[in-house]
Design a protein around this motif. Structure first.
Motif, PDB file in Angstrom:
ATOM      1  N   ARG A  27       0.834  -1.207   0.000  1.00  0.00           N
ATOM      2  CA  ARG A  27       0.000   0.000   0.000  1.00  0.00           C
ATOM      3  C   ARG A  27       0.864   1.250   0.000  1.00  0.00           C
ATOM      4  O   ARG A  27       1.807   1.354   0.772  1.00  0.00           O
ATOM      5  CB  ARG A  27      -0.884   0.037   1.255  1.00  0.00           C
ATOM      6  N   ASP A  87      -4.944   6.133   0.028  1.00  0.00           N
ATOM      7  CA  ASP A  87      -5.908   5.072   0.265  1.00  0.00           C
ATOM      8  C   ASP A  87      -6.339   4.437  -1.067  1.00  0.00           C
ATOM      9  O   ASP A  87      -6.785   5.141  -1.976  1.00  0.00           O
ATOM     10  CB  ASP A  87      -7.120   5.698   0.982  1.00  0.00           C
ATOM     11  N   TYR A 110      -1.856   1.148  -4.684  1.00  0.00           N
ATOM     12  CA  TYR A 110      -0.800   0.187  -4.389  1.00  0.00           C
ATOM     13  C   TYR A 110       0.346   0.364  -5.386  1.00  0.00           C
ATOM     14  O   TYR A 110       0.141   0.894  -6.483  1.00  0.00           O
ATOM     15  CB  TYR A 110      -1.336  -1.246  -4.522  1.00  0.00           C
ATOM     16  N   ALA A 141      -5.744  -5.829  -2.562  1.00  0.00           N
ATOM     17  CA  ALA A 141      -6.648  -4.882  -3.216  1.00  0.00           C
ATOM     18  C   ALA A 141      -8.025  -5.499  -3.451  1.00  0.00           C
ATOM     19  O   ALA A 141      -9.046  -4.820  -3.339  1.00  0.00           O
ATOM     20  CB  ALA A 141      -6.043  -4.402  -4.533  1.00  0.00           C
ATOM     21  N   TYR A 174      -9.908  -5.154  -0.391  1.00  0.00           N
ATOM     22  CA  TYR A 174     -10.166  -3.726  -0.138  1.00  0.00           C
ATOM     23  C   TYR A 174     -11.386  -3.227  -0.915  1.00  0.00           C
ATOM     24  O   TYR A 174     -12.183  -2.445  -0.401  1.00  0.00           O
ATOM     25  CB  TYR A 174      -8.909  -2.926  -0.520  1.00  0.00           C
TER      26      TYR A 174
END
Ligand SMILES: Cc1cc2nc3c(=O)[nH]c(=O)nc-3n(C[C@H](O)[C@H](O)[C@H](O)COP(=O)(O)OP(=O)(O)OC[C@H]3O[C@@H](n4cnc5c(N)ncnc54)[C@H](O)[C@@H]3O)c2cc1C
Ligand code: SF4
Ligand code: SF4
Lengths: 77, 578
Positions: B369, B373, B376, B403, B406
């Motif tokens: 990361r 926010d 990547y 990801a 996420y």
């Protein structure tokens, strides 16, 4: 400022007798990471349009008819 | 083809992966594997089939942590020492623990690795301390095998699109990216819930000594957009002053390659046929000794194989001339050099950014990361040091798998259409001029200045001069650069990222007031390493529109380094024999 065309030798040579771009092949143009090859509208064959080659050789390795030869660019020969 | 057309389309996806070289395909593949319903787009400037550092293949894994040969703890320790202590170990340690499963997976893809007569991986020692180098006899199959997996996992691939800027949303999260087609100049805006950047090294920063702009060590497609995009989006970049400089075959500018030749008895020698470095593993400390030797009167420096048995030398030649950089054979043929007969002249590469071999990059944690926010980064452009190919694969996998979780319950962050219009205007500006400076001249000038002023040893006054000269070039670029077709527009856009990278290299180097990492950050005005003040990261970012640096503590070590171990990489020079 006006622009001049300076001559330069290019490292990639296509054997026009072997190249089958006129039958629809675009393999070398497709794979080149630097995107410097094109099919000539005049001859219907592949050629090196831009002198920006990494002499990496996918164009030569992937050509179905062995028409492509990658030479070492003159400046570093 | 190549005519400039305007036009803009927009697509949406869950995850956008930018760069389909090494890390990118693995990230996209892992994301789709974990959630086959997710929409994953892999965007590539070239063609995923043959793009990136491994376009033709690779000679071996330079940093494989394989049970029975080394341990994750040992590897983490070695990389921490090789990188002069500036290392967040959690990311390196995680890589070291997970890379073996990636090797097994690659093996299953059909990329086979060298095994001994007992069927065990045949690992070789090249590093200063541990044993991590695993040859790949059919290394030319890497890209094909990867591509097959991408097709199987039905990853959507968009070739010949070059990403130019990231988009952040109203909530400060990543929202997507803007890209431009390299053959038509049409724009594609990709809205995404997460973006994984894998655009490789900044390979076109310095100019090769031949003066041939594309004769770089790195694949010259990698012109540094990853660093530039991250910077303009507000992400932090780590230790950009830790340059990449490699020992290479002079003029050919490909790896020598001691990792292949070393285990078979080859080594780096000076003009007197003498070995002068203990260990051929690439590090800043080793490069400093290389540089010293070049200037010492005992130079130049050579790869020496002509003392080996003819069969061994021929065998090395065979590997080096067929897999990774297969045109090398043609280069030597033209020069009439046979490895079994003559030593091969080596030289120092141009400078660049690349964590694959060195340590700088977009700052990431152990989940790949960045500081934005949903954004990547993996591979050569992310800050995990001495990553190499297996690092790109492993950290790409880590990014893809993180990801995909996420984005699970994530909405799209809203993009600002004004940003898109502004970027279109920036990119297309050189197409609006009737007359001006072509991008190849802008690029040549930037890179010539990089060589003249930024190449180490770093001198303050030269750096300051460089900054003002680069500012002049920036003005020329912004006011006068002119292009005639879509291909030139790609080069023009690359020139702007090369210039940004040059500015970042200068800025970060001036900030760190000490010398560290051997030649990579050899500052003449501050010749000593200063652990008291500078055993920290330097993070560069854009703050209120201005390039800014700050210090960041190195995370407490997980694997302790003993006092008597920490300088192991500083003892590279062969000691005089009594
Ligand atoms: C000559 C050479 C030899 C090497 N030998 C070895 C070795 O033997 N063993 C080893 O372990 N490691 C080796 N390495 C290092 C290793 O290859 C790299 O660390 C690794 O492949 C990097 O992967 P990556 O995904 O970060 O970058 P890459 O594989 O270079 O991929 C970057 C991709 O991003 C694309 N891209 C760039 N900019 C954009 C943009 N703006 N928009 C869209 N796409 C973009 C590029 O076209 C490229 O496909 C070598 C490297 C080189 C250059
Ligand atoms: S790949 Fe070979 S046959 Fe096909 S267009 Fe190129 S040169 Fe011609
Ligand atoms: S050698 Fe590489 S860069 Fe040169 S034309 Fe062929 S594929 Fe393109």
């Amino acid at each position: 400022m006006p622009i001049a065309n300076s001559p330069t030798t290019v490292p990639v040579v296509v054997d026009e007798k072997k190249c089958i771009a006129d039958k629809g092949c675009t393999v070398c143009v497709d794979v080149c990471p630097l995107d410097v090859l094109r099919i000539s509208e005049m001859t219907g064959k592949a050629y090196m349009k831009y002198d920006e080659c990494w002499y990496c050789m996918p164009c030569e390795a992937d050509c179905p008819t062995d028409a492509v030869t990658v030479n070492i660019p003159y400046l570093l020969r | 083809m190549d005519e400039i057309s305007s036009g803009l389309s927009e697509v949406e996806c869950d995850i956008l992966v930018i760069g389909g070289g090494t890390a990118g395909p693995m990230a996209a593949y892992k994301a789709r594997k974990k959630n086959p319903d997710a929409k994953v787009i892999l965007l590539e400037k070239a063609n995923v089939k043959r793009s990136g550092a491994i376009s033709m293949g690779m000679d071996g894994l330079n940093n494989a942590v394989i049970p029975g040969y080394s341990t994750p703890e040992q590897y983490t320790k070695e990389i921490t020492i090789a990188n002069d202590g500036i290392c967040d170990q959690d990311a390196v340690y995680r890589y070291a623990k997970e890379c073996y499963s990636i090797i097994e997976e690659l093996d299953k893809f059909g990329i086979r690795f060298q095994k001994d007569e007992n069927g065990e991986f045949d690992v070789k020692k090249v590093h200063h301390i541990g044993t991590y180098v695993l040859p790949m006899p059919n290394g030319d199959t890497v890209k094909k095998a990867l591509y097959r997996q991408l097709r199987r996992a039905r990853v959507m691939i968009s070739n010949r699109f070059m990403a130019t800027r990231l988009l952040t949303g109203k909530n400060g999260r990543i929202a997507g990216a803007i890209s431009v087609n390299t053959r038509t100049s049409e724009f594609l805006v990709i809205k995404a819930k997460a973006v994984i950047m894998c655009t490789g090294a900044a390979g076109r920063l310095g100019l090769p000594t031949s003066g041939y702009m594309f004769g770089t060590y790195e694949n010259p497609t990698n012109s540094g957009e990853g660093y530039t995009m991250a910077y303009h989006a507000g992400a932090k970049l780590a230790n950009l002053e830790c340059f990449q400089i490699n020992p290479l075959i002079k003029d050919y500018n490909g790896p020598a390659c001691a990792y292949v030749a070393g285990p078979l008895g080859g080594y780096t020698a000076n003009a007197n046929n003498e070995r002068f470095i203990e260990c051929d593993y690439w590090s800043g400390q080793m490069m400093q000794e290389f540089h010293n030797e070049l200037l010492s009167g005992k130079g130049p420096v050579f790869l020496k194989l002509n003392h080996l048995h003819q069969d061994t030398a021929d065998h090395i030649e065979e590997i080096l001339h067929t897999v990774e950089r297969p045109s090398r054979g043609r280069f030597h043929e033209g020069r009439n050099t046979k490895y079994s007969e003559t030593m091969i002249e080596m030289h120092i590469s141009e400078i660049g950014f690349c964590s694959g071999h060195s340590a700088s990059g977009v700052f990431v944690d152990d989940n790949a990361r960045t500081t934005i926010d949903g954004l990547y980064a993996a591979g050569d452009m992310a800050s995990v040091p001495h990553n190499y190919m297996l690092g790109a694969f492993t950290n790409g996998a880590i990014a893809g798998e993180h990801a995909i979780d996420y984005v699970k319950d994530m909405e799209f962050d809203e993009i600002d259409q004004g940003e898109v219009a502004k970027e279109q205007e920036r990119i297309l500006a050189p197409t609006k001029r009737e007359d001006g400076i072509p991008p190849n001249q802008i690029e040549f000038k930037i890179r010539r200045l990089v060589n003249d002023y930024l190449q180490p040893p770093k001198v303050d006054k030269k750096y300051e001069l460089c900054q003002s000269r680069l500012a002049e070039v920036r003005e020329d670029m912004e006011q006068n650069m002119m292009v005639r077709d879509a291909h030139e527009l790609m080069r023009a856009t690359e020139a702007s990222s090369i210039l940004d990278c040059a500015d970042m290299a200068a800025h970060a180097s001036l900030y760190r007031k000490e010398s560290r990492w051997g030649l990579y950050h050899n500052r003449v005005d501050y010749p000593e390493r200063d652990d008291e003040n500078w055993k920290c990261h330097v993070l560069l970012s854009k703050q209120d529109g201005v390039m800014t640096c700050e210090k960041r503590d190195v995370k407490p070590y997980i694997i302790p380094i003993n006092e008597d171990e920490k300088d192991a990489y500083n003892n590279q020079r062969v000691q005089a024999q009594a």
